[in-house]
Design an enzyme around this catalytic site. Structure first.
Site, PDB file in Angstrom:
ATOM      1  N   LYS A 102     -52.687  61.983   6.094  1.00 45.50           N
ATOM      2  CA  LYS A 102     -52.258  62.743   4.917  1.00 45.50           C
ATOM      3  C   LYS A 102     -51.051  62.015   4.312  1.00 45.50           C
ATOM      4  O   LYS A 102     -49.931  62.103   4.812  1.00 45.50           O
ATOM      5  CB  LYS A 102     -51.929  64.169   5.365  1.00 45.50           C
ATOM      6  CG  LYS A 102     -50.945  64.974   4.586  1.00 45.50           C
ATOM      7  CD  LYS A 102     -51.299  65.284   3.168  1.00 45.50           C
ATOM      8  CE  LYS A 102     -50.077  65.894   2.501  1.00 45.50           C
ATOM      9  NZ  LYS A 102     -49.336  64.950   1.666  1.00 45.50           N
ATOM     10  N   GLU A 159     -40.666  61.179  13.366  1.00 43.15           N
ATOM     11  CA  GLU A 159     -39.710  60.169  12.879  1.00 43.15           C
ATOM     12  C   GLU A 159     -39.029  60.786  11.674  1.00 43.15           C
ATOM     13  O   GLU A 159     -39.646  60.919  10.618  1.00 43.15           O
ATOM     14  CB  GLU A 159     -40.443  58.890  12.457  1.00 43.15           C
ATOM     15  CG  GLU A 159     -41.276  58.243  13.535  1.00 43.15           C
ATOM     16  CD  GLU A 159     -40.452  57.516  14.558  1.00 43.15           C
ATOM     17  OE1 GLU A 159     -39.230  57.371  14.369  1.00 43.15           O
ATOM     18  OE2 GLU A 159     -41.030  57.111  15.572  1.00 43.15           O
ATOM     19  N   CYS A 206     -35.055  55.507   5.920  1.00 37.14           N
ATOM     20  CA  CYS A 206     -34.579  56.438   6.943  1.00 37.14           C
ATOM     21  C   CYS A 206     -33.449  55.839   7.768  1.00 37.14           C
ATOM     22  O   CYS A 206     -32.534  56.534   8.170  1.00 37.14           O
ATOM     23  CB  CYS A 206     -35.732  56.850   7.852  1.00 37.14           C
ATOM     24  SG  CYS A 206     -36.638  55.439   8.477  1.00 37.14           S
ATOM     25  N   GLU A 252     -27.981  63.142   4.705  1.00 33.43           N
ATOM     26  CA  GLU A 252     -28.830  62.046   4.225  1.00 33.43           C
ATOM     27  C   GLU A 252     -29.045  62.225   2.721  1.00 33.43           C
ATOM     28  O   GLU A 252     -29.455  63.296   2.276  1.00 33.43           O
ATOM     29  CB  GLU A 252     -30.184  62.088   4.941  1.00 33.43           C
ATOM     30  CG  GLU A 252     -31.072  60.927   4.568  1.00 33.43           C
ATOM     31  CD  GLU A 252     -32.407  60.957   5.282  1.00 33.43           C
ATOM     32  OE1 GLU A 252     -33.078  62.004   5.252  1.00 33.43           O
ATOM     33  OE2 GLU A 252     -32.778  59.931   5.872  1.00 33.43           O
TER      34      GLU A 252
HETATM   35  P1  NAD Z   1     -41.010  65.152   3.363  1.00 27.08           P
HETATM   36  O1  NAD Z   1     -40.629  65.669   4.684  1.00 27.08           O
HETATM   37  O2  NAD Z   1     -40.713  65.957   2.161  1.00 27.08           O
HETATM   38  O3  NAD Z   1     -42.584  64.848   3.295  1.00 27.08           O
HETATM   39  C1  NAD Z   1     -43.203  64.015   4.260  1.00 27.08           C
HETATM   40  C2  NAD Z   1     -44.681  64.356   4.333  1.00 27.08           C
HETATM   41  O4  NAD Z   1     -44.820  65.685   4.814  1.00 27.08           O
HETATM   42  C3  NAD Z   1     -45.420  64.294   3.003  1.00 27.08           C
HETATM   43  O5  NAD Z   1     -46.698  63.739   3.222  1.00 27.08           O
HETATM   44  C4  NAD Z   1     -45.531  65.758   2.622  1.00 27.08           C
HETATM   45  O6  NAD Z   1     -46.647  66.018   1.799  1.00 27.08           O
HETATM   46  C5  NAD Z   1     -45.724  66.400   3.981  1.00 27.08           C
HETATM   47  N1  NAD Z   1     -45.361  67.829   4.051  1.00 27.08           N
HETATM   48  C6  NAD Z   1     -44.521  68.530   3.250  1.00 27.08           C
HETATM   49  N2  NAD Z   1     -44.445  69.802   3.662  1.00 27.08           N
HETATM   50  C7  NAD Z   1     -45.238  69.919   4.755  1.00 27.08           C
HETATM   51  C8  NAD Z   1     -45.548  70.987   5.657  1.00 27.08           C
HETATM   52  N3  NAD Z   1     -45.029  72.200   5.508  1.00 27.08           N
HETATM   53  N4  NAD Z   1     -46.393  70.727   6.678  1.00 27.08           N
HETATM   54  C9  NAD Z   1     -46.912  69.503   6.861  1.00 27.08           C
HETATM   55  N5  NAD Z   1     -46.664  68.449   6.044  1.00 27.08           N
HETATM   56  C10 NAD Z   1     -45.823  68.660   5.004  1.00 27.08           C
HETATM   57  O7  NAD Z   1     -40.312  63.730   3.306  1.00 27.08           O
HETATM   58  P2  NAD Z   1     -40.346  62.664   2.146  1.00 27.08           P
HETATM   59  O8  NAD Z   1     -39.482  63.202   1.054  1.00 27.08           O
HETATM   60  O9  NAD Z   1     -41.741  62.251   1.839  1.00 27.08           O
HETATM   61  O10 NAD Z   1     -39.658  61.404   2.861  1.00 27.08           O
HETATM   62  C11 NAD Z   1     -38.292  61.285   2.983  1.00 27.08           C
HETATM   63  C12 NAD Z   1     -37.825  61.638   4.380  1.00 27.08           C
HETATM   64  O11 NAD Z   1     -38.552  60.914   5.359  1.00 27.08           O
HETATM   65  C13 NAD Z   1     -36.388  61.275   4.619  1.00 27.08           C
HETATM   66  O12 NAD Z   1     -35.707  62.334   5.250  1.00 27.08           O
HETATM   67  C14 NAD Z   1     -36.442  60.074   5.541  1.00 27.08           C
HETATM   68  O13 NAD Z   1     -35.327  59.892   6.339  1.00 27.08           O
HETATM   69  C15 NAD Z   1     -37.674  60.333   6.312  1.00 27.08           C
HETATM   70  N6  NAD Z   1     -38.246  59.089   6.818  1.00 27.08           N
HETATM   71  C16 NAD Z   1     -38.097  58.811   8.160  1.00 27.08           C
HETATM   72  C17 NAD Z   1     -38.591  57.614   8.696  1.00 27.08           C
HETATM   73  C18 NAD Z   1     -38.422  57.290  10.166  1.00 27.08           C
HETATM   74  O14 NAD Z   1     -39.037  56.366  10.643  1.00 27.08           O
HETATM   75  N7  NAD Z   1     -37.609  58.018  10.899  1.00 27.08           N
HETATM   76  C19 NAD Z   1     -39.268  56.732   7.861  1.00 27.08           C
HETATM   77  C20 NAD Z   1     -39.419  57.053   6.517  1.00 27.08           C
HETATM   78  C21 NAD Z   1     -38.905  58.255   6.003  1.00 27.08           C
END
Ligand code: NAD
Length: 491
Positions: free
Chosen positions: A177, A252, A286, A385
């Site tokens: 997804k 992550e 991240c 963040e």
């Molecule tokens: P997000 O948490 O808003 O969304 C991530 C994913 O989760 C998307 O595909 C979204 O559609 C899905 N999602 C949203 N609500 C959901 C729910 N209730 N249940 C299941 N899935 C759901 O994050 P983002 O804005 O896409 O990405 C930014 C964040 O990701 C930042 O906080 C960043 O630090 C983190 N990040 C972490 C790493 C790592 O390796 N630790 C890598 C990249 C990004």
């Protein structure tokens, strides 16, 4: 190219409810595609397809064949490198050379896990010496089952590769997804899977709104594992949702990583790595080293050089030559980052440079490289963040103080230390409470090395052999081999 279908059970299907959503080019705010918005009925089909492919085919017992598919996917990604990189720029906004890195890394990730799949022997069982000689015990590893990978938008194809490649290598079947902001290269991955003849149901790609289909997938009893990369709040929701049937879970999440610069550092190198640590990928990283601690003796000089260098960064459309800072991914991210900057200014935090939309770019989600200094320890610019090109800097006096300040965070994804005194670097690296530590650099990431965080930055590790272990269960098989009765009920 159409992006209005879902890849389920080896077929391209329109969403049952016919819904789509818009994907925007963040450099000009124009729509580039309508993307299929899966309903829970579509998600259910994907779960059934993955379940069937896992339970009713021999996929989990064929590591050599799996390795061959992974290699074919890697090759096809390389064949399409230019087109995929350009698509990533148009969908995400990142500068083209960074998109090329991502796509090359994604291909490398599939090759890396092809190598590991080749080394897997489904018949391999390790004898475990037991203190009680009446028993023999062997240990084997088996695929976890059906996995669901939910990924963010900052490295779209690469984040998909980090999960799809090890999951398939391990013998799992998968539902991917992608983030709604950047679904396009994930759909291209579906086309690649189809082209290389990946068996139906092994990889299913379901685009859609996270808040709608996400909870359905993460609570689904037929899904054995959820691998999530994204924000801490959504990670917490997923943990709760996955608790329904106690799923295997890897997370992550976010970070607010510290970069400690000691006074004996080369100042030019410090400027370069501070900038790469926070402005690369528009700071939407991240592991970005978004908190910088500079030893007092070099603080004024380093700030002056850093500010001068940051103002020379070329900002613009990621497809334009020499651009090093593209737009943020979408309007929501732009507003959040601008809000954090405005809050900092309103609270009187000292803005050294940046903080505006560049004057020559009236359209698109552009934010200047932004440097706040002397940031108070309790201020959100220091603690939260931001996920944009915004760095918070403070001075420190002594090594112990720097370590204490660096560790004073709810996050623990990464950290970095710079000094010509390598013994000091090694010492500090071992004291930082984070999963990834860089010495005399910040950010370089290797498929072979583990990736993941301490504290609220997550659970589990991706990449390397640890990434494969994420998708494997450990089973013991213990035999009673004595001629003697067990004798519990008889004397
Ligand atoms: P997000 O948490 O808003 O969304 C991530 C994913 O989760 C998307 O595909 C979204 O559609 C899905 N999602 C949203 N609500 C959901 C729910 N209730 N249940 C299941 N899935 C759901 O994050 P983002 O804005 O896409 O990405 C930014 C964040 O990701 C930042 O906080 C960043 O630090 C983190 N990040 C972490 C790493 C790592 O390796 N630790 C890598 C990249 C990004």
């Amino acid at each position: 190219m159409s992006y209005q279908q879902l890849y389920i059970n080896g077929q391209w299907l329109s969403p049952k409810n016919g819904q789509t959503f818009s994907s925007i080019d963040p450099s000009n705010e124009q729509e580039i595609a309508q993307v299929a918005a899966a309903s829970v009925e579509d998600a259910e089909l994907a779960v059934q397809a993955a379940r069937q492919a896992f339970d009713q085919t021999d996929w989990a017992n064929q590591p050599k064949q799996r390795a061959a598919y992974l290699r074919a996917i890697a090759q096809e990604i390389r064949n399409q490198l230019d087109a995929l990189a350009e698509l990533e720029v148009r969908d995400n906004g990142k500068p083209l050379p960074e998109a090329v890195w991502d796509i090359q890394d994604a291909a490398g990730c599939f090759d890396f896990y092809a190598d590991l799949a080749e080394q897997l022997d489904p018949n391999h069982e390790e004898n475990i010496p037991l203190a009680d000689e009446r028993f023999n015990s062997v240990v084997r590893k088996e695929a976890v089952g059906v996995a669901c990978a939910i990924i963010p938008w900052n490295y779209p194809l690469l984040m998909a590769a980090w999960k799809v490649a090890p999951a398939l290598a391990a013998g799992c079947t998968l539902i991917l997804k992608p983030a709604e902001a950047t679904s396009l290269t994930a759909i291209e991955l579906g086309r690649i899977a189809e082209k290389v003849g990946l068996p139906a149901g092994v990889l299913n790609i379901v685009t859609g709104i996270g808040g709608e289909i996400g909870p359905y997938l993460t609570a689904h009893p037929e899904i054995d594992k959820v691998a999530f990369t994204g924000s801490v709040p959504v990670g917490k929701q997923i943990m709760q949702s996955a608790a329904h049937n106690v799923k295997n879970l890897s997370l992550e999440l976010g970070g607010k990583s510290a970069f400690i610069i000691f006074s004996d550092s080369d100042l030019d190198a410090a400027v370069e790595w501070i900038m790469f640590g926070i402005f690369w990928n528009q700071g939407q990283v991240c592991s970005a080293t978004s908190r910088v601690l500079v030893q007092q003796e070099i603080y004024p000089e380093l700030l002056q050089r850093l500010s001068a260098a940051a103002q020379k960064i070329k900002i613009g459309n990621g497809l334009d030559a020499d651009v090093k800072l593209g737009p943020l991914v979408n309007a929501k991210q732009y507003q959040q980052v601008m809000q954090a900057i405005r809050q900092g200014q309103a609270d009187g935090v000292q803005l050294l440079s940046g903080g505006q939309r560049p004057a020559h770019l009236p359209q698109g989600y552009y934010v200047e490289p932004t440097i706040f200094v002397d940031v108070p320890l309790e201020h959100p610019l220091w603690t939260d963040e931001i996920f944009g090109p915004v760095v918070a800097i403070r001075a420190f006096q002594h090594e112990q103080e720097a370590i204490q300040l660096a560790n004073n965070s709810i996050f623990g994804l990464a950290g970095a230390v710079m000094s010509k005194d390598l013994a000091r670097c090694q010492r500090v690296a071992r004291k930082l409470r984070a999963g990834i530590i860089w010495i005399n650099c910040s950010q370089p990431t290797f498929t072979e090395a583990p990736w993941g965080g301490y504290k609220q930055s997550g659970i589990g590790r991706e990449l390397g052999v640890w990434g494969l272990e994420n998708y494997l269960e450990i089973k013991q098989i213990t035999s009673y081999s004595s001629d003697q009765p067990w004798g519990w009920y008889t004397s």
